[in-house]
Structures are given as structure tokens and as C-alpha cells.
Design an enzyme around this catalytic site. Structure first.
Site, PDB file in Angstrom:
ATOM      1  CD  GLU A 253       1.307  32.102  34.467  1.00  0.00           C
ATOM      2  OE1 GLU A 253       0.650  31.695  33.500  1.00  0.00           O
ATOM      3  OE2 GLU A 253       0.786  32.510  35.520  1.00  0.00           O
ATOM      4  CB  THR A 297      -3.493  31.718  31.828  1.00  0.00           C
ATOM      5  OG1 THR A 297      -2.620  31.651  32.935  1.00  0.00           O
ATOM      6  CG2 THR A 297      -2.695  31.906  30.562  1.00  0.00           C
TER       7      THR A 297
HETATM    8  C1  GP9 Z   1      -1.581  26.578  32.679  1.00  0.00           C
HETATM    9  C2  GP9 Z   1      -1.107  27.976  32.672  1.00  0.00           C
HETATM   10  C3  GP9 Z   1      -1.215  28.593  34.029  1.00  0.00           C
HETATM   11  O1  GP9 Z   1      -1.680  25.997  31.454  1.00  0.00           O
HETATM   12  O2  GP9 Z   1      -1.752  28.714  31.714  1.00  0.00           O
HETATM   13  O3  GP9 Z   1      -2.496  28.893  34.340  1.00  0.00           O
HETATM   14  P1  GP9 Z   1      -2.958  29.966  35.417  1.00  0.00           P
HETATM   15  O4  GP9 Z   1      -3.007  29.280  36.732  1.00  0.00           O
HETATM   16  O5  GP9 Z   1      -1.980  31.094  35.432  1.00  0.00           O
HETATM   17  O6  GP9 Z   1      -4.278  30.384  34.916  1.00  0.00           O
HETATM   18 MN    MN Z   2      -1.252  32.581  34.168  1.00  0.00          MN
END
Ligand code: GP9
Ligand code: MN
Length: 642
Positions: A253, A297
Site C-alpha cells: 500500500e 489499489t
Molecule cells: C482497501 C485498500 C485501500 O481495501 O485496498 O484502497 P485504496 O484507497 O488505496 O485504493
Molecule cells: Mn492502495
């Protein structure tokens, strides 16, 4: 007042009763998370707004009996919709979507357990219908009363005003709610169940109509393009280097590349990843770009699994979650691989539960698979360290070989950490986001180091390859002042902005011994062909837009979703063409046009720009037209490594 028995028109009474009921259901029967007072307020208002919209329509009927009939039936139908969603929610912790209604398997699951999902007190959901029914029958007998024009206009104006007010608050609370469609829970929370169903219907019909008019005629042209311009003939030296091994993919992330090898306040930000850069079993790509759009993501996942581009608006996971794809999990299943995603968040976030079925994942370990409590969570949920730790048991029990994707969560905006998890000091600038980013990245770095150790202890390390990829930027251009201070630059130019879209990519092959740093331009679109090549799987009949990162014969450019690109020589952004090495803009060249001997202005970027546009359009055509349903990809061959 037009009604002698009731002090208010029946449609208003119906609004109050139905609104109140819906609010009670939202608040106490669905498990909707409310994070602040504003969300509480919106959730309270929207049931009444929706109810008013529905019932106020009754004033347009001329005959009193029609008005009453309309109120009775709509009260029943919409109450039934609430009830149906509640039953569905008890099974799936999610709201009904149209594609889901038509997606057989979900509904079949529900069918067998439906009786256990209905509670005796659910009958109370129809209490207001009974009251409305009673008064409407009584009213009917009064004779024919028509609303005056004033009353009608009032009802219409009120409806629109309330709706606009609701949407305004929702947009304030969650900017870009409609274009990005984060999560069904967000939508229901902000605009209400009924508007959510309308939104779902519109999205669905749009997607369907584009699908309906497609007939697959476009495929030969696209296939020809990718065969001639994208897919390389030659196998790379690493073809089959990880044959039969497990693949552990970490979607990290918000980790950007600028933190790698850097310090903050004299402290190393990513000591573990820095060690990996030097590691002889690791390939580190330091010129690797994220190519996501609004789907964050989920877009990065889409790129990796399909080697297609995400969409320029909306999240393709949401808008085209029901399409036919030819994704990694499907291809490697034919070679005996089991596939799973592990991510400790609500399974419907980004419509993952729906999309993973289309990508043909075997299993999704979501929030429900983890023990999550106050102590082990922060910000968005379960912290990365316990997440990895709790995941090991699933890997141990999993059929081998497997392909697993881990999606981390702690290093997510606003980069909140508990004191005990802060190993380094925050930065000191005018941006708290950037300041807190560093300790959060450090936490993620430590979590990944711990994960490597868990894998070793569990005896899983030797037979696996581990890929770590940043999913997208964590620090947006809003923080450019702080960023320029940290990077010690006078300002962040458009050229720098593109460079900041670099995320790290590590491919770690235990025992390989030939790792190095690779600086040729690369991107998320390249992962699918790279992984398949490492596993020794050919997929010649496939259609995709990336290259095997270990192949000599590559496109040499990476398209960003907004049409910008980075090549080994140029960067094209904001309508300018830059020299990739100096960062200086390149002047246009006057060239002779072949046909008319006229002078023509060209940029060295033009040629690649044309290809970038074409590729993005082809990829969009595939998604909007759901074109893969017309393609028989056949069985992919596994080629013995020689
Ligand atoms: C949520 C995580 C975060 O499940 O994947 O999402 P994002 O805001 O980075 O797309
Ligand atoms: Mn993300």
C-alpha cells in the site's frame, strides 16, 4: 389542507413513517460504520429524502383512487426492497447489485439458507405499509380530490431540493463518490439504499449497452497490433526460472520509490527493502511506474492480473466486474496452481468479492478470516504485522503450488500509527501527510521483514518467489511544497511529478544468486507476462499490453492512464516532451512533410504518443465491449525449460 381526516397529506405521512423505518434499519440492522457526526447526519437525512422522492410522485395522479393505490403499492414494493436487502445482507454483508442478482451462484447460496436468514420480527418492516394501507383505503372513500398546481410544483421542487442537498452533503463528505464508487457501503451510507439502486441500475445499463453492441469484430485488429508491437517472440533468459514455485505477491500500500535508499532525520526509512536491493537473489526495478487511475489499489491489481489498462474514469473493478477476463489466476490454474488473495478489509471494498470471481481466484481471505480487535488495528483496520502473522496458517494449509496476493493496509493515507509502532520520527514540514508517511512506510518495511522470517520458519520460503510492488502514490501533488523541501528541490515540475509516480518493484527468487538493479523503464502492466515467463508458461494466444521485464525485446515505454508516458529517452506530460535524462523540455523540430513539401512541426515524442493512444483505446474497447467473451484463448502451454 386537502384531507379531512389526516392533518397532513398522506404522502407526507408515508414519507415520515417509511423514512423513519428505513433509518432504523440502517442504524440497527445493517452494520454500517459511522466515523463522524457528518456521516450520522447524512445517514439520518437520506431515508427521508428518498421516501419523499418516491411518495411525492403520487400528487401527479389525477384521480384520488390512483394516488392512494400508488402510495399503497410503492410502500409495499420499497419495503420489500429493504427487506430483500436485509436478508441478502445477513448472508453476504453486502447490498444487492443487479449483476449479482443475475449471477447465479450467489443467489443459489442464498436460496438454501433463506429461511434461517428471516427473523420473526422482520414483519415489523411492513408496519408502515399497514398504516399507509389503512389510511389510503379510508381516503379513497372521500371522493376525488386533486392537488392544485401549486401543490404539485411544491412536491416536485421539494424532491429536487432535498435530493440536491443530500448529494451535496455526500460529495462534501466523500469527494468523487459517484465517479469513483468506492464501496457499496459508502454509497448506501451517503445517498441511501434507493438512490444506490438507481445508481447501480444506471451503471449497469450503460455497461450493458456497450456490451450489447459489441460483436467481437474488433478482436483481429487488436490481436494484430499486440502481436506486432507488444508481445515479443523471444523467450527471456529467465523463462522458467521459477517453474513450479509458489508465487507470493505483496501489493504494498502506497509505497513510492523515492523512499528507497533514503533517510529522514538521519534515519533510514526502509532498512529491509534497502537490504533487498543489494541482495543477490533479488531483482530491483528502480525505474518502475504505477499506472493506476481512479481505482487506486484495485486498478493496480487489475493491471497486474490482466496486463490491460484500467479505465480513465471509475474503478474497472466496479464498473466491469462481471466481464470475461483472461487473468493470471485462470491461466496458471491450468498448470495446477491454486490462487488466493489475502486482505484484511471488507470483502466488498472495490467490489473485490465480485471481481475476484471474474478473475477466477480460488479463494479470498478477507476481513472475516482474521482476528481483528482494538489492539491489533489502526487506521483502516488490521495492522500489517499481525496481518502477515495470521496469514501464515492459511499458506501452510494451502494446496501447492499457489499464487497468493497479499494486500497491505497500514501505510494508507492518513498514515496513522500507534506510538509503539513508530520506529522513526516523523518529518517536519507543513504537510502532516508527508510527515507521517515516513514512520508508516518504516512500519510496512518492518512488517515485510517479519513476513520473510515467518515464511522461513514455516518452511515456505525456499519453494516460493516473493514479489513486492508499490500499488500507487501515497503523497499527492497537494503536498508538493513539503515534497520539494524533502527532496531538496526548488519546486516540483511536471517532469518531477511523473518521476514521483515511480513505485518500487522487487522480484526475489530464493537461491537464484543473479539478482541486480534493472533501470530500464517498466510498469505494472508488465507483471503478468513477467510472472508467467518466470513460471515457464507460454501464453501466445493471449491479448495484453505489457512485456516480460527480463526480455531484451520490449516496447521501451510505459503509458500512464492519463496518456502521459515515459520511454527510455523521453517523458511526455502536460503537453510537453522532455529529455528523460536532463529533465529539460525538448524543442519541436521542423521537418519536411513527405507529401506536400510543407514544413511540419514534430516532437520526438509524437511517434510513441500515437502508440500510447492506440493502446489505451484498444484496452478500453476490450473492457467496454467485454470483448474477451468472443475470444477462445485455448489452453496455454507449459514449455519445458531447456
Ligand atoms: C482497501 C485498500 C485501500 O481495501 O485496498 O484502497 P485504496 O484507497 O488505496 O485504493
Ligand atoms: Mn492502495
Amino acid at each position: 389542507m386537502r384531507n379531512k381526516q389526516l392533518k397532513i397529506p398522506l404522502y407526507m405521512l408515508a414519507t415520515l413513517l417509511f423514512g423513519l423505518k428505513t433509518y432504523i434499519v440502517y442504524r440497527f440492522m445493517f452494520n454500517i460504520e459511522l466515523e463522524n457526526g457528518m456521516q450520522e447526519l447524512i445517514l439520518f437525512i437520506n431515508p427521508f429524502v428518498s421516501a419523499f422522492l418516491i411518495f411525492a410522485i403520487s400528487v401527479w395522479f389525477k384521480k384520488q383512487s390512483r394516488q392512494m393505490k400508488y402510495l399503497r403499492y410503492t410502500a409495499f414494493i420499497f419495503s420489500f426492497l429493504v427487506f430483500a436487502n436485509l436478508v441478502f445482507y445477513r448472508q453476504f454483508t453486502d447490498f444487492i447489485t443487479l449483476p449479482q442478482l443475475f449471477m447465479g451462484s450467489n443467489m443459489a447460496d442464498l436460496g438454501s439458507s433463506i429461511l434461517t436468514l428471516i427473523k420473526p420480527y422482520d414483519i415489523l418492516l411492513f408496519a408502515d405499509v399497514v398504516i399507509i394501507w389503512y389510511f389510503s383505503k379510508k381516503d379513497e372513500k372521500i371522493g376525488s380530490v386533486q392537488y392544485l398546481k401549486r401543490g404539485k410544483v411544491f412536491a416536485l421542487a421539494m424532491s429536487l431540493l432535498l435530493l440536491a442537498g443530500n448529494f451535496f452533503l455526500a460529495e462534501m463528505e466523500r469527494p468523487q463518490l459517484f465517479t469513483r464508487a468506492f464501496d457499496r457501503e459508502y454509497l448506501v451510507k451517503n445517498i441511501g439504499l434507493f438512490n444506490y439502486h438507481i445508481y447501480d441500475l444506471v451503471i449497469h445499463s450503460k455497461a450493458e449497452s456497450q456490451r450489447v453492441f459489441a460483436d467481437g469484430n474488433e478482436i483481429p485488429e487488436i490481436k494484430k497490433y499486440v502481436d506486432e508491437n507488444v508481445i515479443s517472440e523471444e523467450k527471456s533468459d529467465l523463462f522458467g526460472a521459477a517453474e513450479g514455485k509458489n508465487v507470493i505477491f505483496i501489493n504494498a500500500e502506497s509505497i513510492q520509490n523515492f523512499v528507497i535508499g533514503r533517510d529522514v532525520n538521519g534515519q533510514e526509512i526502509t532498512p529491509f527493502l534497502n537490504k533487498l536491493v543489494e541482495d543477490e537473489d533479488t531483482y530491483y526495478f528502480d525505474n518502475f511506474f504505477e499506472q493506476t487511475g481512479q481505482g487506486n489499489t484495485s486498478d493496480s491489481e487489475f493491471l497486474v492480473e490482466n496486463s490491460l489498462y484500467p479505465l480513465s474514469r471509475g474503478a474497472v473493478f466496479f464498473t466491469h466486474g462481471g466481464n470475461e477476463y483472461h487473468a493470471l489466476p485462470e491461466i496458471i490454474r491450468e498448470e495446477g496452481y491454486y490462487s488466493a488473495v489475502l486482505h484484511a478489509n471488507n470483502k466488498s471494498f472495490w467490489n473485490r468479492d465480485g471481481m475476484y470471481q471474474s478473475l477466477e481466484y480460488d479463494h479470498f481471505y478477507s476481513e472475516d478470516a482474521y482476528e481483528i480487535n482494538e489492539e491489533n488495528s489502526v487506521g483502516w483496520g488490521l495492522k500489517d504485522k499481525p496481518f502477515f502473522e495470521q496469514s501464515i496458517k492459511y499458506l501452510q494449509a494451502m494446496e501447492k503450488p499457489f499464487y497468493t496476493k497479499f494486500i497491505t493496509l497500514t501505510n494508507h493515507f492518513p498514515f496513522e500509527l500507534d506510538e509503539e509502532d513508530k520506529s522513526i520520527e516523523p518529518y517536519n514540514s507543513n504537510s502532516n501527510t508527508l510527515n507521517n508517511y515516513f514512520p508508516a512506510v518504516r512500519y510496512a518495511d518492518e512488517a515485510m521483514e517479519e513476513f520473510f522470517n515467518h515464511l522461513k520458519q514455516a518452511g515456505l520460503y525456499e519453494d516460493s518467489i516473493i514479489i513486492i510492488m508499490g500499488d500507487h502514490i501515497g503523497i499527492s501533488a497537494n503536498h508538493n511544497r513539503a515534497m520539494s523541501m524533502y527532496l531538496d528541490k526548488e519546486e516540483i515540475t511536471p517532469f518531477d511529478q511523473v518521476q514521483l509516480q515511480k513505485v518500487p518493484l522487487f522480484i526475489h527468487i530464493p537461491g537464484h544468486g543473479e539478482g541486480e538493479v534493472i533501470s530500464e523503464v517498466a510498469g505494472q502492466i508488465d507483471l503478468k507476462p513477467t510472472i508467467l515467463s518466470l513460471l515457464g508458461i507460454e501464453h501466445k494466444s493471449d491479448i495484453y499490453f505489457g512485456n516480460d521485464l527480463f526480455s531484451e525485446d520490449r516496447k521501451g515505454y510505459i503509458a500512464l492512464r492519463n496518456g502521459d508516458f515515459i520511454s527510455n529517452d523521453y517523458v511526455s506530460t502536460a503537453g510537453m516532451c522532455y529529455d528523460v535524462n536532463t529533465g529539460e523540455p525538448i524543442e519541436s523540430e521542423e521537418t519536411e512533410s513527405a507529401e506536400e513539401n510543407d514544413a511540419e512541426t514534430t516532437f520526438p515524442c509524437d511517434e510513441i504518443e500515437e502508440k500510447v493512444d492506440l493502446e489505451l483505446n484498444y484496452s478500453d474497447d476490450i473492457i467496454y465491449g467485454d470483448l474477451f467473451r468472443f475470444v477462445d484463448f485455448g489452453k496455454e502451454e507449459k514449455v519445458e525449460n531447456d
